[in-house]
Design a protein around this motif. Sequence first.
Motif, PDB file in Angstrom:
ATOM      1  N   ASP A  12       0.820  -1.280   0.128  1.00 26.69           N
ATOM      2  CA  ASP A  12       0.105  -0.064  -0.109  1.00 26.69           C
ATOM      3  C   ASP A  12       0.910   1.066   0.026  1.00 26.69           C
ATOM      4  N   ILE A  13       2.098   1.228   0.839  1.00 29.71           N
ATOM      5  CA  ILE A  13       2.422   2.609   0.910  1.00 29.71           C
ATOM      6  C   ILE A  13       3.520   2.719  -0.428  1.00 29.71           C
ATOM      7  N   ALA A  14       4.014   1.561  -1.030  1.00 27.37           N
ATOM      8  CA  ALA A  14       4.622   1.527  -2.343  1.00 27.37           C
ATOM      9  C   ALA A  14       3.855   2.142  -3.473  1.00 27.37           C
ATOM     10  N   VAL A  15       2.457   1.597  -3.491  1.00 29.24           N
ATOM     11  CA  VAL A  15       1.549   2.307  -4.437  1.00 29.24           C
ATOM     12  C   VAL A  15       1.160   3.751  -4.049  1.00 29.24           C
ATOM     13  N   GLU A  16       1.070   4.112  -2.956  1.00 26.81           N
ATOM     14  CA  GLU A  16       0.711   5.435  -2.640  1.00 26.81           C
ATOM     15  C   GLU A  16       1.726   6.496  -2.893  1.00 26.81           C
ATOM     16  N   ASP A  38      13.722  11.840  -6.071  1.00 27.72           N
ATOM     17  CA  ASP A  38      12.912  12.340  -6.320  1.00 27.72           C
ATOM     18  C   ASP A  38      11.294  11.870  -5.870  1.00 27.72           C
ATOM     19  N   ARG A  39      11.481  10.786  -5.220  1.00 31.54           N
ATOM     20  CA  ARG A  39      10.220  10.145  -4.635  1.00 31.54           C
ATOM     21  C   ARG A  39      10.120  10.376  -3.128  1.00 31.54           C
ATOM     22  N   VAL A  40      11.130  11.120  -2.472  1.00 35.58           N
ATOM     23  CA  VAL A  40      10.901  11.548  -1.275  1.00 35.58           C
ATOM     24  C   VAL A  40       9.813  12.255  -0.841  1.00 35.58           C
ATOM     25  N   PRO A  41       9.167  13.297  -1.523  1.00 30.13           N
ATOM     26  CA  PRO A  41       7.893  13.691  -0.937  1.00 30.13           C
ATOM     27  C   PRO A  41       6.901  12.819  -0.874  1.00 30.13           C
ATOM     28  N   LEU A  43       6.918   9.435  -0.779  1.00 31.32           N
ATOM     29  CA  LEU A  43       7.188   8.373   0.073  1.00 31.32           C
ATOM     30  C   LEU A  43       6.790   8.942   1.633  1.00 31.32           C
ATOM     31  N   ALA A  44       7.145  10.332   1.761  1.00 31.18           N
ATOM     32  CA  ALA A  44       6.988  10.894   3.060  1.00 31.18           C
ATOM     33  C   ALA A  44       5.389  11.082   3.393  1.00 31.18           C
ATOM     34  N   LYS A  45       4.831  11.539   2.430  1.00 31.19           N
ATOM     35  CA  LYS A  45       3.324  11.679   2.266  1.00 31.19           C
ATOM     36  C   LYS A  45       2.675  10.143   2.708  1.00 31.19           C
ATOM     37  N   ALA A  46       3.210   9.196   2.068  1.00 31.11           N
ATOM     38  CA  ALA A  46       2.571   7.998   2.390  1.00 31.11           C
ATOM     39  C   ALA A  46       2.679   7.283   3.473  1.00 31.11           C
ATOM     40  N   LEU A  47       4.194   7.798   4.218  1.00 24.73           N
ATOM     41  CA  LEU A  47       4.547   7.130   5.670  1.00 24.73           C
ATOM     42  C   LEU A  47       4.064   8.134   6.582  1.00 24.73           C
ATOM     43  N   ASP A  48       3.447   9.335   6.092  1.00 19.73           N
ATOM     44  CA  ASP A  48       3.081  10.275   7.150  1.00 19.73           C
ATOM     45  C   ASP A  48       4.446  10.571   7.897  1.00 19.73           C
ATOM     46  N   LEU A  54      13.605  12.754   6.073  1.00 21.50           N
ATOM     47  CA  LEU A  54      13.402  11.536   5.010  1.00 21.50           C
ATOM     48  C   LEU A  54      14.609  11.791   3.815  1.00 21.50           C
ATOM     49  N   PHE A  55      14.659  13.272   3.252  1.00 18.15           N
ATOM     50  CA  PHE A  55      15.689  13.639   2.268  1.00 18.15           C
ATOM     51  C   PHE A  55      16.859  13.466   2.905  1.00 18.15           C
ATOM     52  N   LEU A  56      16.900  14.064   4.032  1.00 15.86           N
ATOM     53  CA  LEU A  56      18.606  13.785   4.663  1.00 15.86           C
ATOM     54  C   LEU A  56      18.958  12.365   4.806  1.00 15.86           C
TER      55      LEU A  56
END
Length: 115
Positions: A12-16, A38-41, A43-48, A54-56
């Motif tokens: 679910d996280i990967a898809v989101e 480029d996927r950080v934003p 993934l951060a949203k999916a992981l809340d 997360l970027f660092l």
Amino acid sequence: MLELKTVKSQRDIAVEAGFANPNMMSLLKSGRTKMPLDRVPALAKALDCDARRLFLLALQQGGNETTLSAVEEIFGTVVTRNELDWIEEIRDASGNGDPRLTARSRTALRGIFGK
């Protein structure tokens, strides 16, 4: 991801987060692949979680020490949204002063966290 395991599956996280491969979360967790910056934003949203933090972490994981140094040199210390909330509260509590971190205030702050 561990905190979300009762709410969202890794798939679910990967898809989101928009990963084409739903197995991407397992690959990231195991270190078999690096986090695409480029996927950080997404993934951060999916992981809340905080995208800055997360970027660092992604920069550190990716062996991008020179990029991390450049980011810190250009932008200064990157703080999370939660850390910024603490800073704003300190400013408000001090009347927008510039309070010095004394031994007493350090002890009081560490006491909040049981240290």
